[in-house]
Enzyme design. Structure first.
Site, PDB file in Angstrom:
ATOM      1  N   THR A   1     -17.253 -30.412  23.294  1.00  7.11           N
ATOM      2  CA  THR A   1     -17.609 -29.385  24.286  1.00  7.11           C
ATOM      3  C   THR A   1     -19.073 -29.517  24.656  1.00  7.11           C
ATOM      4  O   THR A   1     -19.902 -29.783  23.789  1.00  7.11           O
ATOM      5  CB  THR A   1     -17.423 -27.963  23.682  1.00  7.11           C
TER       6      THR A   1
ATOM      7  N   VAL B   1      -5.264 -23.811  23.892  1.00  4.95           N
ATOM      8  CA  VAL B   1      -6.506 -23.508  24.620  1.00  4.95           C
ATOM      9  C   VAL B   1      -7.452 -22.811  23.641  1.00  4.95           C
ATOM     10  O   VAL B   1      -7.021 -21.929  22.891  1.00  4.95           O
ATOM     11  CB  VAL B   1      -6.218 -22.601  25.838  1.00  4.95           C
TER      12      VAL B   1
END
Ligand code: ASP
Length: 296
Positions: free
Chosen positions: A153, A186
């Site tokens: 990320t 998710v």
């Protein structure tokens, strides 16, 4: 004044440099963060986000991204999108071109294509090799996390001081999610309040690391609310991480990171485990910081 923040060592550097380049060429704050994250997503040499990042358990990339604008709390996000990059641009389009906050999966992909993004194969020789290695049980990182220097990320924070002296903040994040995740999973990154939060009354925050834990903690929202109560960004991040370490036993096992910036451009970060590297750019002056895990 412009202050930008970007997470993790290798992708964070690419992100902060691309963001500052865009800013110095006149980009507004949304476009600045979008440029930073898009540069990371489109760099196939980074095992981090977008093109060439580490896929899910089926060997497919499913990407998540989000952006929140502190001026009016507008936000856009996409999750579990296949074959599209940069997804941060799609998240921004959701914010600016639809009445919604999040589009998911196949329909987010369809929206991206309708908006002019060409679908593409996001797999590279290297991430196929890594996937095969994992499949055969030879990967060093068995379950969730990818390489320390790369990470899954990139979260970015941005602050500008407008000409009239009013501060403005944005948070944005883009991720391939945790490596080898269950298809359809998710994490926190596209979730407003979990992976990002921004409010021009207070400041902005973001998260990275173990998405399930960060989401349960509503980590970014909590950090902003702690700043609203008067804490500095560093105190706010530490308070969120301490609370996680106390209430969420699993958060000790893997890095759960919170980062925050207030309206003065002061920046803080804290992690439940491992070391956390972060880049800060103040009007073009780029600084690298490393945060140690909190011990309680
Ligand atoms: N927070 C991301 C997720 O759980 C992963 C990461 O930050 O590395 O999807």
């Amino acid at each position: 004044m412009t202050v930008l923040v970007s997470t993790w060592e290798d992708p964070g550097k690419v992100g902060i440099e691309a963001a500052w380049k865009a800013r110095s060429e006149g980009a507004d704050l949304r476009s600045t963060l979008e440029a930073g994250l898009a540069a990371c997503e489109l760099d196939p040499t980074l095992l981090a986000i977008g093109l060439g990042s580490l896929p899910n358990a089926d060997g497919e990339l499913e990407l998540d991204a989000s952006m929140m604008d502190g001026e009016d709390l507008s936000a856009g996000a996409v999750c579990a999108v296949r074959g599209i990059a940069p997804v941060i641009s799609v998240a921004r389009m959701v914010m600016e071109r639809t009445p919604h906050l999040m589009l998911a999966g196949e329909q987010a992909r369809r929206f991206a294509i309708e908006q002019g993004i060409q679908p593409r194969n996001l797999m590279t020789e290297e991430n196929v090799r890594r996937y095969d290695e994992w499949k055969t049980g030879n990967a060093k990182n068995e379950y969730v996390h990818s390489l320390e220097e790369s990470h899954d990320t990139v979260t970015m924070l941005g602050l500008e001081m407008r000409e009239d002296g009013t501060p403005h903040v944005i948070s944005a994040s883009s991720t391939s999610g945790i490596a080898w995740k269950q298809p359809g999973r998710v994490g926190d990154s596209p979730i407003v309040g979990a992976g990002i939060y921004a409010d021009d009354e207070v400041g902005c925050a973001g998260a990275t690391g173990w998405g399930e834990e960060l989401w349960k903690a509503c980590a970014s929202f909590r950090a902003v609310e702690f700043m609203r109560q008067g804490m500095s960004p560093q105190e706010a991040c530490e308070a969120v991480v301490r609370q996680m370490r106390r209430r969420q036993p699993k958060s000790h096992q893997m890095a759960c990171v919170v980062l925050a910036m207030n309206l003065k451009g002061e920046v803080g970060a804290a992690t439940t485990a491992a070391e956390f590297p972060m880049w800060i750019c103040r009007d073009g002056q780029i600084e690298f910081r490393q945060y140690e895990a909190l011990k309680d």
